[in-house]
Structure formats: C-alpha cells, structure tokens
Scaffold this motif. Structure first.
Motif, PDB file in Angstrom:
ATOM      1  N   ALA A  66      36.388  13.669  -4.562  1.00  0.00           N
ATOM      2  CA  ALA A  66      37.522  12.784  -4.836  1.00  0.00           C
ATOM      3  C   ALA A  66      38.238  12.353  -3.560  1.00  0.00           C
ATOM      4  O   ALA A  66      38.851  11.273  -3.511  1.00  0.00           O
ATOM      5  N   ASN A  67      38.147  13.172  -2.505  1.00  0.00           N
ATOM      6  CA  ASN A  67      38.836  12.869  -1.248  1.00  0.00           C
ATOM      7  C   ASN A  67      37.919  12.250  -0.197  1.00  0.00           C
ATOM      8  O   ASN A  67      38.331  12.020   0.931  1.00  0.00           O
ATOM      9  N   TYR A  68      36.662  11.981  -0.585  1.00  0.00           N
ATOM     10  CA  TYR A  68      35.738  11.354   0.353  1.00  0.00           C
ATOM     11  C   TYR A  68      36.151   9.904   0.605  1.00  0.00           C
ATOM     12  O   TYR A  68      36.835   9.267  -0.207  1.00  0.00           O
ATOM     13  N   GLN A  69      35.663   9.373   1.721  1.00  0.00           N
ATOM     14  CA  GLN A  69      35.914   7.968   2.061  1.00  0.00           C
ATOM     15  C   GLN A  69      35.361   7.049   0.975  1.00  0.00           C
ATOM     16  O   GLN A  69      34.258   7.244   0.469  1.00  0.00           O
ATOM     17  N   SER A  70      36.139   6.028   0.615  1.00  0.00           N
ATOM     18  CA  SER A  70      35.693   5.056  -0.385  1.00  0.00           C
ATOM     19  C   SER A  70      34.908   3.933   0.275  1.00  0.00           C
ATOM     20  O   SER A  70      34.923   3.778   1.498  1.00  0.00           O
ATOM     21  N   TYR A  71      34.235   3.153  -0.568  1.00  0.00           N
ATOM     22  CA  TYR A  71      33.448   2.018  -0.078  1.00  0.00           C
ATOM     23  C   TYR A  71      33.773   0.807  -0.939  1.00  0.00           C
ATOM     24  O   TYR A  71      33.693   0.873  -2.175  1.00  0.00           O
ATOM     25  N   TYR A  72      34.131  -0.285  -0.281  1.00  0.00           N
ATOM     26  CA  TYR A  72      34.479  -1.511  -1.012  1.00  0.00           C
ATOM     27  C   TYR A  72      33.258  -2.399  -1.123  1.00  0.00           C
ATOM     28  O   TYR A  72      32.669  -2.802  -0.120  1.00  0.00           O
ATOM     29  N   LEU A  73      32.871  -2.706  -2.358  1.00  0.00           N
ATOM     30  CA  LEU A  73      31.648  -3.468  -2.606  1.00  0.00           C
ATOM     31  C   LEU A  73      31.900  -4.954  -2.798  1.00  0.00           C
ATOM     32  O   LEU A  73      30.962  -5.746  -2.829  1.00  0.00           O
ATOM     33  N   GLY A  74      33.166  -5.365  -2.931  1.00  0.00           N
ATOM     34  CA  GLY A  74      33.456  -6.788  -3.064  1.00  0.00           C
ATOM     35  C   GLY A  74      34.037  -7.134  -4.422  1.00  0.00           C
ATOM     36  O   GLY A  74      34.210  -6.278  -5.294  1.00  0.00           O
ATOM     37  N   PRO A  75      34.307  -8.418  -4.654  1.00  0.00           N
ATOM     38  CA  PRO A  75      34.892  -8.843  -5.925  1.00  0.00           C
ATOM     39  C   PRO A  75      33.839  -9.232  -6.956  1.00  0.00           C
ATOM     40  O   PRO A  75      32.720  -9.609  -6.604  1.00  0.00           O
ATOM     41  N   VAL A  76      34.203  -9.140  -8.215  1.00  0.00           N
ATOM     42  CA  VAL A  76      33.409  -9.701  -9.304  1.00  0.00           C
ATOM     43  C   VAL A  76      34.363 -10.494 -10.193  1.00  0.00           C
ATOM     44  O   VAL A  76      35.517 -10.098 -10.392  1.00  0.00           O
ATOM     45  N   ILE A  77      33.891 -11.616 -10.690  1.00  0.00           N
ATOM     46  CA  ILE A  77      34.739 -12.501 -11.493  1.00  0.00           C
ATOM     47  C   ILE A  77      34.169 -12.610 -12.900  1.00  0.00           C
ATOM     48  O   ILE A  77      32.974 -12.896 -13.069  1.00  0.00           O
ATOM     49  N   PHE A  78      35.029 -12.396 -13.890  1.00  0.00           N
ATOM     50  CA  PHE A  78      34.629 -12.495 -15.289  1.00  0.00           C
ATOM     51  C   PHE A  78      35.494 -13.526 -16.012  1.00  0.00           C
ATOM     52  O   PHE A  78      36.659 -13.748 -15.665  1.00  0.00           O
ATOM     53  N   SER A  79      34.895 -14.104 -17.004  1.00  0.00           N
ATOM     54  CA  SER A  79      35.636 -14.948 -17.943  1.00  0.00           C
ATOM     55  C   SER A  79      35.516 -14.308 -19.321  1.00  0.00           C
ATOM     56  O   SER A  79      34.409 -13.967 -19.751  1.00  0.00           O
ATOM     57  N   ILE A  80      36.655 -14.107 -19.999  1.00  0.00           N
ATOM     58  CA  ILE A  80      36.653 -13.499 -21.319  1.00  0.00           C
ATOM     59  C   ILE A  80      37.022 -14.549 -22.359  1.00  0.00           C
ATOM     60  O   ILE A  80      38.034 -15.247 -22.231  1.00  0.00           O
ATOM     61  N   ASN A  81      36.195 -14.653 -23.366  1.00  0.00           N
ATOM     62  CA  ASN A  81      36.486 -15.545 -24.475  1.00  0.00           C
ATOM     63  C   ASN A  81      37.544 -14.882 -25.357  1.00  0.00           C
ATOM     64  O   ASN A  81      37.282 -13.839 -25.962  1.00  0.00           O
ATOM     65  N   PRO A  82      38.762 -15.447 -25.440  1.00  0.00           N
ATOM     66  CA  PRO A  82      39.837 -14.795 -26.198  1.00  0.00           C
ATOM     67  C   PRO A  82      39.520 -14.679 -27.686  1.00  0.00           C
ATOM     68  O   PRO A  82      40.100 -13.837 -28.374  1.00  0.00           O
ATOM     69  N   ASN A  83      38.616 -15.507 -28.180  1.00  0.00           N
ATOM     70  CA  ASN A  83      38.331 -15.500 -29.618  1.00  0.00           C
ATOM     71  C   ASN A  83      37.428 -14.350 -30.033  1.00  0.00           C
ATOM     72  O   ASN A  83      37.619 -13.744 -31.091  1.00  0.00           O
ATOM     73  N   ASN A  84      36.401 -14.064 -29.228  1.00  0.00           N
ATOM     74  CA  ASN A  84      35.476 -12.994 -29.611  1.00  0.00           C
ATOM     75  C   ASN A  84      35.375 -11.865 -28.593  1.00  0.00           C
ATOM     76  O   ASN A  84      34.618 -10.913 -28.780  1.00  0.00           O
ATOM     77  N   GLY A  85      36.121 -11.990 -27.477  1.00  0.00           N
ATOM     78  CA  GLY A  85      36.124 -10.938 -26.462  1.00  0.00           C
ATOM     79  C   GLY A  85      34.875 -10.891 -25.602  1.00  0.00           C
ATOM     80  O   GLY A  85      34.707  -9.980 -24.790  1.00  0.00           O
ATOM     81  N   GLN A  86      33.976 -11.866 -25.762  1.00  0.00           N
ATOM     82  CA  GLN A  86      32.740 -11.876 -24.963  1.00  0.00           C
ATOM     83  C   GLN A  86      33.055 -12.068 -23.496  1.00  0.00           C
ATOM     84  O   GLN A  86      33.824 -12.937 -23.114  1.00  0.00           O
ATOM     85  N   LYS A  87      32.420 -11.245 -22.659  1.00  0.00           N
ATOM     86  CA  LYS A  87      32.718 -11.197 -21.228  1.00  0.00           C
ATOM     87  C   LYS A  87      31.542 -11.795 -20.454  1.00  0.00           C
ATOM     88  O   LYS A  87      30.408 -11.300 -20.548  1.00  0.00           O
ATOM     89  N   SER A  88      31.797 -12.869 -19.705  1.00  0.00           N
ATOM     90  CA  SER A  88      30.741 -13.541 -18.943  1.00  0.00           C
ATOM     91  C   SER A  88      30.938 -13.297 -17.450  1.00  0.00           C
ATOM     92  O   SER A  88      32.066 -13.361 -16.947  1.00  0.00           O
ATOM     93  N   ILE A  89      29.835 -13.041 -16.745  1.00  0.00           N
ATOM     94  CA  ILE A  89      29.897 -12.884 -15.283  1.00  0.00           C
ATOM     95  C   ILE A  89      29.867 -14.275 -14.645  1.00  0.00           C
ATOM     96  O   ILE A  89      28.904 -15.019 -14.822  1.00  0.00           O
ATOM     97  N   ILE A  90      30.922 -14.607 -13.917  1.00  0.00           N
ATOM     98  CA  ILE A  90      30.969 -15.882 -13.206  1.00  0.00           C
ATOM     99  C   ILE A  90      30.495 -15.710 -11.765  1.00  0.00           C
ATOM    100  O   ILE A  90      29.799 -16.551 -11.216  1.00  0.00           O
ATOM    101  N   ASP A  91      30.852 -14.583 -11.152  1.00  0.00           N
ATOM    102  CA  ASP A  91      30.404 -14.293  -9.780  1.00  0.00           C
ATOM    103  C   ASP A  91      30.260 -12.781  -9.640  1.00  0.00           C
ATOM    104  O   ASP A  91      31.130 -12.024 -10.084  1.00  0.00           O
ATOM    105  N   GLY A  92      29.167 -12.334  -9.037  1.00  0.00           N
ATOM    106  CA  GLY A  92      28.922 -10.907  -8.844  1.00  0.00           C
ATOM    107  C   GLY A  92      27.697 -10.395  -9.578  1.00  0.00           C
ATOM    108  O   GLY A  92      27.405  -9.200  -9.557  1.00  0.00           O
ATOM    109  N   GLN A  93      26.940 -11.318 -10.204  1.00  0.00           N
ATOM    110  CA  GLN A  93      25.763 -10.909 -10.962  1.00  0.00           C
ATOM    111  C   GLN A  93      24.735 -10.205 -10.082  1.00  0.00           C
ATOM    112  O   GLN A  93      24.111  -9.218 -10.499  1.00  0.00           O
ATOM    113  N   GLN A  94      24.556 -10.701  -8.860  1.00  0.00           N
ATOM    114  CA  GLN A  94      23.570 -10.101  -7.957  1.00  0.00           C
ATOM    115  C   GLN A  94      23.928  -8.646  -7.657  1.00  0.00           C
ATOM    116  O   GLN A  94      23.081  -7.758  -7.662  1.00  0.00           O
TER     117      GLN A  94
END
Length: 616
Positions: A66-94
């Motif tokens: 828990a006290n080890y150094q962390s690693y930042y992997l970058g951002p990921v962007i999602f879009s959530i459909n408010p009607n059905n809660g479906q979550k789509s990857i807009i950026d970060g799929q790779q």
C-alpha cells in the motif's frame, strides 16, 4: 433526458481494481481496432515492473505494498448513456485492452502457486454460468476466451488486425515479464498492479461532451517534447548568432528525417545515442535505489544532457557545442536511420540487423548496443561490419536463451547488456570481434538446450525464426539462392511449420502409452520443418512414408530426410561444412529418428552461430 445530467462531467482517479471490477464497456466504432505493437507493450511491461522493483523488498509483508510508489497510466474517457447506463470507451481502449491481456497473463502465471490474488473479476463477469469480458466486442470474444481458458489462441489465415495483435501482444508480455517476479514477488506485484497503478477516469453523460474532452486533450496545449527542450538548451549554449541559426536549421532537417519513420523516432534516437555512447551507470536492482544514467536518459534525456555534457560529452564552450552538433549529430542520425532500414530490409552487408528485427532484445537496449561501437568518422564499410557483428552477438544471445526457455525482456537482461554496451563502446572492428566472441563464450545457456527444446503455444514465432535460419543457412552452404528472408518473411507464398508426425496418437501407440508424451515428441525441434503454405496443409495428416516422397521437392533441410536426395545430389556431402554436420536420410521416422534430427539441429546451430564469424 435531464439536462443537468446530460451536461455533467466527472473526473476521478482510479486504480485498476476499481476501474475494471465487474464493469462492462462498449468500444466506440471508430476505434475498434487494437493496434499496439511490440514496442508499446514491452515499454509498458518495462515501466510497470521497474517502478514496482524500486519499492519491493523481499522482507516486506503484503500490506506494505500500500505504501509502494504508484504509477500513473494516463486518462481514459467514457460516455455513459443516461437512459440505460451503457458505458462506451471514447479514449483509452488501447490501454484497457493491454491491461486486460496483462491481467490474463498474470492470472495464468499465479495458478498453482498459492497466495493467489483474485483478479478474474477484473477480466470478465459471469452471469448464469456464461463469461463475458469487460470490453464487449463479439469479434474479440473467442480470442480472449481462449487466452483466458488455456493461455493461447491459434490464429487462422482470415484473422483481422485486432486478433493478430491481441495474440502477438500476449506473447510479448510472456516474453518480456521478468523472471524475478514470477516467484515469491508475484502476489506482491499483482497487488501493486491492481491497487497502485492509477488512471484518471473522465466520464461524460453525452457523446458530445465526451468527444469535446477527447479533442481538447489531444489537440490543445501541447507541451514541449524532450527533443524540443534539448534543442532549446543546445541553442542557448551557442553564442554566435550565425552558428546558432546553422544548428537550428540542421536540427530541423535531422528531426524531419527521423519523423519520416515515426513521430516519436527523435526521442528513441536520442535515448539510443546517449545510452550507447555516454551512459556510465545503471540503477541497481534493489528496492530504494535511485535512477542512474540509463534510466534518466529514458525518462528525461534533456535534463540528463544538461547535467552531464561537461563531464561525459566534454562540451564546455560555444564552439564545442557547435562542432559537436554540426558533425556528430547528423552522423549518428544517419547511422541510426541506416539501422532502421537494415532492420526492415535484408542486406548482404549486415544481414544480422534484419535477423534481430525478427528475434532480438528490447529496442531500448538493442539500438543502444548497435550504436555503442560506432565511432564518429567510421566509413560506411566499418559501420556496416560493426553493426553486423553486434547484431550477430544479440541474435546468438537470444537464440541460446530461447532454446533453454529463458526470457530476454529488458528487465531480465538489462544489467548484462549494459555491461556489454560499455565494453564494446568505441572499439575498432578487430577488437569488437574479440570482445563479442568473449561475450558469447560467457553466455550461460548453451546449445545443449536443443535436446529438450520443442514448440508450444507461446514460442511458435521463435521456432519459425530458428527453422528459417537453419533452412536459409543450408541453402546458402550448397549454393542455392535462398536466404533467411525466403523462409521467414518472403514476398510471395508464405512458409509454415510442418509437423513431420501427423497429429494422430493412434498411429504411434507402439512407442507411446500416453498422448501427452506423444505430443511432446511430435513438437520436438527434431520433428519440425518448414513447408510452403498449402503444401503444409495438403498432406499434414499423411503418414511419414507418404510425406517423405513430397519432401524431395522442398527446401534442402526437408529434402535431407529423403534417401533419394543423396542419390540425385552426390555433391551435397562433398561440401566441407555439410560433411562435418553429418546428414543422413530417414526411411522411417520413429523416436530414435527424432533424437538423431535433434542432434543434427544442435550441430547445425553450433556451426551457424560459431564465434569464428567474428574473426572473418
């Protein structure tokens, strides 16, 4: 739709555990392909394992992670459909795809070792007994399921780019993951990977906002690259305006040449140049150690140059900077670009550069090794000889480790390779050969590994390389025009690995009582050859006595199985090198014949990768 929810944007830092556990993502149509290449996955594995090892201590408790150094992997962007809660990857799929492959590999690696970390729910969720993966894409499903269930997937000729990349990147992870983390440290690493590797999850509740965020992050506020910061520092040290303008124009031209190959090639060049020619130190492999020259060049080469140009480069005055970057900079750019070209296109002057493109070490080590012995003002002939010699050493190292089932990812070999870099740096052609011959003799893995070597799900690529080298080598010995390229990556019809034994256990019960024993012998290197695509498929299920008649029409290595080849080619055994190798035909193909072919392969390898090459 609630307007306030539609306009809502959230950003949270999340570790891999919280990002993926029991989640489902759809992949946006415009980025369905998985396009990461070997260099991307190798760099990810290298960064993750190196960061972990900075903190890990074998005396730690799991809770200390828990006290080890962390690693930042970058951002990921999602879009959530408010009607059905479906979550789509807009950026970060790779990135998420690569993380999933890594988790599948770790899942298999920890099986049967005890102290298992629960990670299956990060890979898939289960409902009514059916598994479904976190990224819902029916095209990927069979491949991911096979990788998760058995750790391998057999590619078909019709597979698309994504499936091929999934399989190849999974194999790359297996090859590059350091051995020191596969035992006692493994649960610590998995804990760290899922808890201490952090991403920023950006969530929008409308596609419009999600794409706006994506465009903003990719198109605006671009920071200066390390190359641009290095250029600024170099120009600031040149006080004569005319000279500064000259270097500025020269710099633009050289960077443009590098960018013609890849948009990040400039950074890879400076890392290879500075590591190969100037780095003196490397971080020790123990917890708490500070980064040294090798690591600092990899992360901040512009700052490292600023701190070291006086001592390591001997650059003090304005004229020093001008002369160095006017002359040495374009020389090493030209040499580096020649390396890249020779890696892609086989050349008789330095064939081994092409071989190690197919089977070498991590680029972060390999290109530094290749540049290390090259001296400013070396003529092109000397450059090519040095590159070929160094590549020959790299290939010998990797082949000998591979036949002994040893890894050679950057993490597992970087210390020994860095010592080689320092030994061969700035040597002339003759001394380089002496040093590399000595280094080959010091490789702990020898050719005896051939006796136990065979093909399995993760090493098919290497077996293809090995058989292509053997087949091309024998053809060249007897004067045929075929080379390694003709077998490994020809322009026309492709070659495939042929099992001399058909996959029919029932035909071999006279020698085997267990099918797994039969399969082990069937996959032995002594029971494999290369045949053209189509030919391989047309009689792969035939018995040996029917196949051997077809082999007479194929490459030299396949032909030597057939007794008629020796009758029709009496001069074959008169070639001195061939005579020493001890070829013989095989009228039948039993266990004893496979043993004899294994011994033959060993003799061929000893001859093919002999250190005599360094004295020619």
């Amino acid at each position: 739709m609630n307007q306030s929810l539609k306009n809502k944007i959230e950003a949270k830092d999340k570790n891999i555990n919280s990002l993926l556990k029991d989640q489902k993502f759809t992949i946006d149509y415009f980025q369905r392909e998985y396009r990461w290449q070997e260099k991307h996955i190798n760099l990810l594995v290298e960064d993750l394992t190196t960061t972990f090892l900075k903190s890990y201590n074998e005396n730690d408790k799991r809770s200390d992670v828990a006290n080890y150094q962390s690693y930042y992997l970058g951002p990921v962007i999602f879009s959530i459909n408010p009607n059905n809660g479906q979550k789509s990857i807009i950026d970060g799929q790779q990135r998420i795809t690569s993380i999933t492959l890594f988790l599948i590999y770790l899942y298999h690696l920890q099986n049967g070792k005890g102290n298992n970390v629960s990670i299956s729910e990060l890979i898939y969720s289960e409902k009514y007994g059916e598994k479904s993966f976190n990224m819902t894409d029916p095209i990927r499903e069979p491949c991911l399921k096979a990788l998760f269930d058995i750790g391998e997937y057999t590619l078909k000729d019709t597979e698309d780019e994504t499936i091929r990349n999934l399989v190849e990147r999974y194999d790359n992870i297996e090859a590059s993951f350091p051995e020191e983390l596969t035992k006692e440290a493994l649960p610590f690493f998995i804990d760290w990977f899922i808890e201490n590797v952090v991403l920023v999850e950006i969530t929008a509740y409308s596609d419009e906002n999600a794409y706006t965020i994506f465009e903003t992050m990719n198109d605006r506020g671009l920071n200066l690259t390390p190359t641009e910061m290095l250029k600024g520092y170099v120009l600031s040290k040149i006080t004569d305006v005319k000279q500064r303008n000259e270097i500025n124009e020269l710099w633009k031209i050289q960077i443009q040449k590098l960018h013609e190959n890849d948009e990040n090639e400039d950074q890879a060049f400076f890392q290879a140049w500075f590591r190969g020619k100037y780095a003196k130190t490397i971080r020790p492999g123990k917890a708490g150690s500070e980064d040294q020259d090798f690591e600092l060049i990899g992360s901040r080469f512009h700052n490292w140059f600023k701190d070291n140009h006086r001592d390591l480069f001997k650059l003090n005055t304005s004229d020093d900077f001008f002369d160095f970057f006017k002359n040495q900079f374009p020389f090493y750019v030209r040499t580096y670009l020649y390396i890249l070209k020779a890696q892609e296109t086989y050349t008789l002057n330095c064939p081994h550069v092409n071989y190690i493109k197919q089977w070498g070490v991590a680029e972060s080590l390999q290109n530094a090794l290749l540049l290390a012995p090259i001296c400013y003002r070396d003529d092109q002939n000397n450059v090519e000889k040095k590159l070929d010699f160094t590549s020959r050493y790299i290939e010998t190292f990797t082949v000998r480790r591979a036949i002994n089932y040893r890894k050679f990812g950057q993490s597992s070999i970087k210390y020994s390779m860095f010592n080689v870099i320092k030994r061969i740096r700035d040597n002339d052609f003759i001394n380089l050969g002496i040093i590399l011959s000595d280094e080959v003799e010091k490789i702990p893995e020898n050719w005896d590994g051939i006796n136990e070597f065979g093909m399995h799900g993760q090493n098919r690529k290497f077996v293809k390389h090995l058989l292509s080298r053997i087949s091309g080598y024998l053809d060249e010995l007897i004067g045929k025009g075929n080379t390694y390229v003709c077998y490994h990556h020809p322009n026309g019809k492709q070659f495939e690995i042929e099992h001399i034994w058909a996959n029919k256990f029932s035909e071999h019960t006279d020698e085997f009582s267990q099918e797994n024993d039969f399969q082990s012998w069937r996959n032995s290197i002594g029971a494999l050859i290369l045949l053209p695509h189509g030919t391989n498929q047309s009689f792969s299920s035939d018995k040996y006595d029917a196949k051997v008649d077809h082999y007479i029409k194929e490459n030299t290595y396949a032909q030597t199985l057939n007794q008629n080849y020796y009758l029709k080619n009496p001069n074959f055994l008169n070639v001195p090198e061939i005579k020493r190798l001890g070829f013989k035909p095989h009228n039948q193909f039993k266990k004893i014949d496979i043993e004899e072919r294994k011994k033959l392969v060993k003799r061929v390898c000893e001859n093919l990768w002999s250190t005599d090459y360094f004295t020619i």
